[in-house]
Design a protein around this motif. Structure first.
Motif, PDB file in Angstrom:
ATOM      1  N   VAL A 223      -0.505  -4.013   7.594  1.00  7.98           N
ATOM      2  CA  VAL A 223       0.440  -2.998   7.128  1.00  7.98           C
ATOM      3  C   VAL A 223      -0.280  -2.192   6.050  1.00  7.98           C
ATOM      4  O   VAL A 223      -0.527  -2.683   4.940  1.00  7.98           O
ATOM      5  N   VAL A 224      -0.629  -0.953   6.386  1.00  6.18           N
ATOM      6  CA  VAL A 224      -1.573  -0.174   5.585  1.00  6.18           C
ATOM      7  C   VAL A 224      -0.858   0.983   4.873  1.00  6.18           C
ATOM      8  O   VAL A 224      -0.235   1.839   5.519  1.00  6.18           O
ATOM      9  N   ALA A 225      -0.980   1.025   3.558  1.00  7.07           N
ATOM     10  CA  ALA A 225      -0.443   2.146   2.783  1.00  7.07           C
ATOM     11  C   ALA A 225      -1.386   3.339   2.877  1.00  7.07           C
ATOM     12  O   ALA A 225      -2.611   3.183   2.801  1.00  7.07           O
ATOM     13  N   THR A 226      -0.822   4.516   3.053  1.00  2.00           N
ATOM     14  CA  THR A 226      -1.612   5.747   3.150  1.00  2.00           C
ATOM     15  C   THR A 226      -1.172   6.729   2.058  1.00  2.00           C
ATOM     16  O   THR A 226      -0.110   6.554   1.447  1.00  2.00           O
ATOM     17  N   PRO A 227      -1.958   7.771   1.786  1.00  6.15           N
ATOM     18  CA  PRO A 227      -1.645   8.676   0.664  1.00  6.15           C
ATOM     19  C   PRO A 227      -0.272   9.344   0.789  1.00  6.15           C
ATOM     20  O   PRO A 227       0.192   9.652   1.891  1.00  6.15           O
ATOM     21  N   ILE A 228       0.364   9.566  -0.370  1.00  6.53           N
ATOM     22  CA  ILE A 228       1.607  10.335  -0.400  1.00  6.53           C
ATOM     23  C   ILE A 228       1.321  11.813  -0.651  1.00  6.53           C
ATOM     24  O   ILE A 228       2.247  12.627  -0.657  1.00  6.53           O
ATOM     25  N   GLY A 229       0.066  12.145  -0.832  1.00 11.02           N
ATOM     26  CA  GLY A 229      -0.313  13.544  -1.060  1.00 11.02           C
ATOM     27  C   GLY A 229      -1.818  13.691  -1.132  1.00 11.02           C
ATOM     28  O   GLY A 229      -2.448  14.276  -0.264  1.00 11.02           O
ATOM     29  N   ASN A 230      -2.409  13.115  -2.165  1.00 13.45           N
ATOM     30  CA  ASN A 230      -3.845  13.240  -2.398  1.00 13.45           C
ATOM     31  C   ASN A 230      -4.607  12.302  -1.463  1.00 13.45           C
ATOM     32  O   ASN A 230      -4.492  11.075  -1.557  1.00 13.45           O
TER      33      ASN A 230
END
Length: 282
Positions: free
Chosen positions: A13-20
Motif C-alpha cells: 500500500v503505497v503513498a503517493t504525492p498530494i502535489g509535489n
C-alpha cells in the motif's frame, strides 16, 4: 518482484504525492518499479506519475465502482505469487479513497499487506495547524446536501478532539458558514489549501475570520482544502456547543425563540448565545 509459484505475493500500500512530485520516496519508487502491477484509482493519473520517474510497471484500474468485483481477481494474482502495489490518485490509499475492501480481502486470504508510508493531507495539515494534535478525529468529506452536512456538524459540536475535514472548492464557503453556526464564530480553525502545491496557503484564525477571508478573496475558493477545527475546550465551551447542537435540532421543528429556550433549559447553555450564536433565525 515476482515470487516463486508456490509462494504468496505481497500487497504494498503505497503513498503517493498530494502535489509535489518530489515527495515520492525512494522506497516507494523502488516498490512501484519492482511489483508485477499497480492497482490505481485512475490509471491515467498514475501513468503520469510513473512516467515522471521513468517507471513502466503495468497499471490496472481499481476504484470505488469496481473494487468489489475486482478484489477477488487481484487476490488470486497475489495467491499465485505476484506482488502488487495499491495507490490512490494522491496521498495515502484508503484515507477517503478506495482500497479497504481489497486490503481486507487480501488479509483474509493470508496475504501480507505492507505499508509504504508517505504523504497524507490529513497529517500534513495537522502538522502546520498549530492546533492540538495529540488527539484528533478525521471526518473526511462532509455530506454535499446542506441539511445532512449541518446535522453532522451539530453532532460534532461538543467533540473535544481536534476535527479534520476535507472539502472541495465549490462547497468551502457554505461549509465554513455551517461550521460557524454549529461551533460558533470564535472557534479557532485552520484552512489549508493546495498543500505542497504552487499556490499553497495555510490560513488560521476564528471560523468567522476564515470565512471573511474566503469571501473576500476568490483565490481562496480554488483548489483542494483541509479544514482543521479546534475541539470544544473547557466545560463552558462544551456546554455551549451542546446547546447549539440541541438548538439546531429543535429549530427544525419549532420557532427559533422556543427552540432556544428549550435548548437552554436542557443543556444549561446561555439562551442568548444560542438564539444569536450564528443559527438561522428564519
Amino acid at each position: 518482484m515476482t515470487a516463486s509459484p508456490d509462494a504468496r505475493g505481497v500487497l504494498h500500500v503505497v503513498a503517493t504525492p498530494i502535489g509535489n512530485l518530489a515527495d515520492l520516496s525512494p522506497r516507494a519508487q523502488q516498490v512501484l518499479r519492482e511489483v508485477d502491477a499497480i492497482c490505481a484509482e485512475d490509471t491515467r493519473h498514475t501513468r503520469t506519475l510513473l512516467a515522471h520517474f521513468g517507471i513502466d510497471t503495468p497499471a490496472l484500474a481499481l476504484h470505488e465502482h469496481n473494487e468489489d468485483a475486482l478484489a477477488g481477481r487481484v487476490v488470486a494474482r497475489l495467491l499465485a505469487g505476484e506482488s502488487l502495489a495499491l495507490v490512490s490518485d494522491a496521498g495515502t490509499p484508503l484515507v477517503s479513497d478506495p482500497g479497504f475492501r481489497l486490503v481486507r480481502a487480501a488479509r483474509e486470504a493470508g496475504i501480507r499487506v505492507s505499508p509504504v508510508p508517505g504523504p497524507s493531507a490529513v497529517v500534513a495539515a495537522l502538522s502546520v495547524a498549530g492546533l492540538p494534535s495529540d488527539r484528533f478525529t478525521f471526518e473526511g468529506f462532509l455530506p454535499a446536501r446542506a441539511a445532512a452536512r449541518r446535522e453532522v456538524l451539530a453532532r460534532l459540536a461538543g467533540e473535544p478532539r481536534t476535527l479534520v475535514f476535507y472539502e472541495s472548492s465549490h462547497r468551502i464557503a457554505e461549509t465554513l458558514a455551517d461550521m460557524r453556526a454549529a461551533f460558533g464564530d470564535d472557534r479557532p480553525a485552520v484552512l489549508a489549501r493546495e498543500l505542497t502545491k504552487l499556490f499553497e496557503t495555510v490560513l488560521d484564525g476564528s471560523l468567522a475570520a476564515l470565512q471573511a477571508q474566503v469571501d473576500a478573496d476568490p483565490n481562496q475558493r480554488k483548489g483542494e482544502f483541509v479544514v482543521v477545527v479546534q475541539g470544544a475546550g473547557d466545560d463552558a465551551d462544551a456546554q455551549l456547543a451542546e446547546g447549539r447542537r440541541v438548538y439546531m435540532l429543535l429549530a427544525a421543528q419549532l420557532p427559533p425563540s422556543t427552540a432556544a429556550r428549550l435548548a437552554a433549559e436542557i443543556t444549561g447553555a446561555p439562551r442568548k448565545a444560542l438564539y444569536g450564536g450564528g443559527a438561522d433565525d428564519r
